[in-house]
Design a protein around this motif. Structure first.
Motif, PDB file in Angstrom:
ATOM      1  N   TYR A  96     -60.440 -33.695  64.290  1.00 23.01           N
ATOM      2  CA  TYR A  96     -61.145 -33.359  65.525  1.00 23.01           C
ATOM      3  C   TYR A  96     -60.776 -31.940  65.957  1.00 23.01           C
ATOM      4  O   TYR A  96     -59.605 -31.639  66.188  1.00 23.01           O
ATOM      5  N   PRO A 134     -61.649 -28.428  68.556  1.00 27.25           N
ATOM      6  CA  PRO A 134     -62.222 -28.097  69.862  1.00 27.25           C
ATOM      7  C   PRO A 134     -63.721 -27.872  69.720  1.00 27.25           C
ATOM      8  O   PRO A 134     -64.185 -27.337  68.716  1.00 27.25           O
ATOM      9  N   GLU A 135     -64.473 -28.281  70.717  1.00 26.46           N
ATOM     10  CA  GLU A 135     -65.934 -28.204  70.644  1.00 26.46           C
ATOM     11  C   GLU A 135     -66.404 -26.768  70.385  1.00 26.46           C
ATOM     12  O   GLU A 135     -65.949 -25.817  71.009  1.00 26.46           O
ATOM     13  N   GLY A 136     -67.310 -26.650  69.418  1.00 31.30           N
ATOM     14  CA  GLY A 136     -67.883 -25.354  69.091  1.00 31.30           C
ATOM     15  C   GLY A 136     -67.067 -24.533  68.114  1.00 31.30           C
ATOM     16  O   GLY A 136     -67.485 -23.446  67.706  1.00 31.30           O
ATOM     17  N   THR A 187     -68.080 -27.424  61.937  1.00 31.81           N
ATOM     18  CA  THR A 187     -68.676 -26.998  63.195  1.00 31.81           C
ATOM     19  C   THR A 187     -69.526 -28.103  63.801  1.00 31.81           C
ATOM     20  O   THR A 187     -69.803 -28.089  64.995  1.00 31.81           O
ATOM     21  N   ASN A 229     -68.679 -31.114  64.139  1.00 33.64           N
ATOM     22  CA  ASN A 229     -67.836 -32.121  64.785  1.00 33.64           C
ATOM     23  C   ASN A 229     -67.632 -31.752  66.256  1.00 33.64           C
ATOM     24  O   ASN A 229     -66.931 -30.818  66.588  1.00 33.64           O
ATOM     25  N   LYS A 230     -68.244 -32.517  67.159  1.00 37.67           N
ATOM     26  CA  LYS A 230     -68.147 -32.236  68.576  1.00 37.67           C
ATOM     27  C   LYS A 230     -67.226 -33.202  69.309  1.00 37.67           C
ATOM     28  O   LYS A 230     -67.107 -33.168  70.519  1.00 37.67           O
ATOM     29  N   GLU A 231     -66.585 -34.108  68.531  1.00 39.14           N
ATOM     30  CA  GLU A 231     -65.727 -35.085  69.165  1.00 39.14           C
ATOM     31  C   GLU A 231     -64.462 -34.415  69.694  1.00 39.14           C
ATOM     32  O   GLU A 231     -63.987 -33.427  69.151  1.00 39.14           O
ATOM     33  N   LYS A 232     -63.875 -35.005  70.721  1.00 45.79           N
ATOM     34  CA  LYS A 232     -62.668 -34.454  71.310  1.00 45.79           C
ATOM     35  C   LYS A 232     -61.441 -34.911  70.544  1.00 45.79           C
ATOM     36  O   LYS A 232     -61.438 -35.948  69.909  1.00 45.79           O
TER      37      LYS A 232
END
Length: 301
Positions: A230, A232-234, A294, A296-299
């Motif tokens: 996982y 960080p987003e973005g 990239t 993967n938007k999960e926290k």
């Protein structure tokens, strides 16, 4: 004919050098075969005595596969590819492109410590930048997936990577040397052995941060989050440092949310990656491949 001769001489020369290394017929400071084994045993022993993730076995998941990768990438593939690099060197020479023509720094009159320091810094920056490219561009990430498929970190994961990464890293590292006018310090083996050792430590099951030096040297805690499932987003990646963490702190690609060490490793879709060496060797050339990180938007959890 010149190119064929150059290829043959480089290929045979690499085989002879490797064989002489095995037989202890080269100076100890250039014996990377036994040097790699010695460093590996020391770091492995430290993993056994001071394990960070105590639930992880001594012979962790993919231990033997990663061990094979160490020798394949460091020696076997180096032998195979040596002739091609020599041919390129001759070709560039015929075109009038030499190390001196690209030189930006002349270190020949510098003290040895200065030569080693600049040599180390430039090569490490080139590798840091190359590492970012492997994560940023989809066609390169396909090959880098092999390295990021590691599910339990250990010293041998350091040299678990797709052979195509050698094709990218080697020319760019050579370019780094050409910036120095083709100059490689006489004691460059110090830099090479240090890079192997720090790379092994970064992938090891040992909790080391080097204290205040963590802002300069890469470490297992920092690099573990580079392998986090996982992100960080973005972000397409974090903590790209090879030997130095300095570049990540300078260019704001550093990320260490905590230091517990119990996080999921890998990337979304890594279950589709072949589990065997031969399957991974051809991985990346097929149209079907796993998603880039990239996506993967999960926290983090």
């Amino acid at each position: 004919m010149e190119y064929i001769e150059a290829f043959g001489n480089a290929f045979i020369g690499m085989i002879n050098w490797t064989w002489k290394s095995i037989l202890f017929e080269v100076p100890w400071y250039t014996n990377y075969f036994w040097g790699l084994i010695a460093i590996s045993l020391v770091v492995w022993l430290l993993e056994i005595i001071f394990p960070w993730r105590k639930e992880q076995g001594i012979f962790r998941k993919d231990f033997w596969l990663d061990g094979f990768y160490m020798f394949f990438n460091f020696f076997l593939f180096a032998i195979v590819i040596s002739g091609f690099y020599k041919v390129l060197e001759v070709l560039f020479s015929d075109l009038g492109i030499t190390a001196k023509s690209l030189a930006l720094i002349d270190m020949s009159a510098w003290p040895m410590w200065g030569q080693l320091l600049i040599f180390f810094i430039i090569l490490d920056f080139v590798q840091w930048f190359t590492h970012i490219l492997l994560h940023k561009y989809e066609f390169l990430w396909r090959f880098h997936e092999v390295h990021h498929s590691v599910k339990e970190m250990g010293f041998a994961a350091h040299l678990r990577f797709h052979w195509m990464e050698n094709i990218l890293y080697k020319p760019l590292k050579t370019f780094g040397v050409m910036i120095l006018g083709g100059f490689e310090p006489e004691q460059a083996y110090i830099v090479h052995f240090f890079a192997i050792a720090i790379g092994h430590f970064n992938h090891s099951n040992i909790k080391i941060t080097w204290g205040p030096l963590k802002y300069i040297l890469n470490n297992p805690v920092m690099h573990l989050y580079h392998h986090a499932y996982y992100l960080p987003e973005g972000k397409y990646g974090v903590n790209f440092g090879i030997s130095l963490s300095l570049w990540d702190y300078l260019f704001k690609t550093n990320y260490i949310p905590e230091a517990g060490g119990k996080i999921k490793l890998g990337y979304p879709g890594d279950e589709k990656l072949p589990k065997d060496f031969l399957g991974q060797v051809v991985h990346g050339f097929k149209r079907e491949h796993t998603a880039q990180k990239t996506l993967n938007k999960e926290k983090l959890s």
